[in-house]
Structure formats: structure tokens, C-alpha cells
Design a protein around this motif. Structure first.
Motif, PDB file in Angstrom:
ATOM      1  N   MET A 175       0.817  -1.224   0.000  1.00 60.12           N
ATOM      2  CA  MET A 175       0.000   0.000   0.000  1.00 60.12           C
ATOM      3  C   MET A 175       0.846   1.266   0.000  1.00 60.12           C
ATOM      4  N   GLU A 176       2.086   1.157   0.475  1.00 56.47           N
ATOM      5  CA  GLU A 176       2.954   2.345   0.536  1.00 56.47           C
ATOM      6  C   GLU A 176       3.653   2.637  -0.786  1.00 56.47           C
ATOM      7  N   GLU A 219       3.998   3.876  -4.358  1.00 52.98           N
ATOM      8  CA  GLU A 219       3.261   4.854  -5.151  1.00 52.98           C
ATOM      9  C   GLU A 219       3.749   4.863  -6.592  1.00 52.98           C
ATOM     10  N   SER A 271      -1.176   5.058  -4.829  1.00 55.20           N
ATOM     11  CA  SER A 271      -0.686   3.730  -4.473  1.00 55.20           C
ATOM     12  C   SER A 271      -0.970   2.726  -5.590  1.00 55.20           C
ATOM     13  N   THR A 300      -1.688  -0.251  -5.159  1.00 53.12           N
ATOM     14  CA  THR A 300      -2.831  -1.065  -4.750  1.00 53.12           C
ATOM     15  C   THR A 300      -4.139  -0.341  -5.052  1.00 53.12           C
ATOM     16  N   GLU A 301      -4.195   0.964  -4.803  1.00 51.88           N
ATOM     17  CA  GLU A 301      -5.400   1.750  -5.096  1.00 51.88           C
ATOM     18  C   GLU A 301      -5.659   1.802  -6.605  1.00 51.88           C
TER      19      GLU A 301
END
Length: 101
Positions: free
Chosen positions: A12-13, A15, A22, A24-25
Motif C-alpha cells: 500500500m505504501e 506509489e 498507491s 494497490t489503489e
């Protein structure tokens, strides 16, 4: 026992330096599998010609390796299926990208 969600939390960290979100996002992580202390990660990029591909892949590798209980990581780059923010990105990321479908 390390789980896929443990590795995902570590990622998640990471970018995407161009998108400033992120990985993941953005939905760039397609799958994670963990066997013993080894993680296999299938990921993609926002475009096949992404100029920061090595940087993102290295950051994913480093972050996954920082997961407690993980001793080795292999990052597989795939473009199948092609990344589509409407399908892969989180609701928050779609909003940030201006996708309101």
C-alpha cells in the motif's frame, strides 16, 4: 504464517510516481500468492511503455520483501488483461482520476 493480505498491506505504501497514487489503489497488483516465506506477485503498469516500470517493480519488490515472514519475492509483469482504471482501480482512485461511471 504470512498471508496474501499481509503482503498487500506492505504494498500500500508503493506509489506510482507519475500518478501519485498507491499501486494497490490503482489496481496494478493483479495477484499475490505466498508459499512458506516466498511471495509471487503478478502486477501490471498503467501503460506498456511506462518509463518508470523498473522503479515501480523494484519498489514493489522491496516493499513485499519488508513484510515480516517473507524472505524472497518474485515480481511478474503482465499486460494481460490490460489495465483499465474503470475495472481495476478502487473507487477512491477512480474519483481522483476523474472517472465517475
Amino acid at each position: 504464517m504470512v498471508s496474501e493480505s499481509d503482503v498487500l498491506n506492505s504494498l500500500m505504501e508503493v506509489e506510482d510516481p507519475e500518478m501519485k497514487m498507491s499501486v494497490t489503489e490503482l489496481g496494478l497488483i493483479y495477484s499475490i500468492s505466498v508459499e512458506d516465506s516466498h511471495a509471487e506477485i503478478d502486477m501490471t503498469l498503467t501503460s506498456p511503455g511506462c518509463p518508470v516500470a523498473p522503479e515501480i517493480m523494484a519498489a514493489v519488490h522491496r516493499s513485499a520483501l519488508s513484510t515480516e515472514g517473507i524472505d524472497s519475492v518474485h515480481v511478474n509483469l503482465t499486460f494481460s488483461p490490460p489495465w483499465d482504471p474503470k475495472l481495476h482501480a478502487s473507487e477512491d482512485a477512480r474519483f481522483e482520476l476523474g472517472i465517475f461511471d
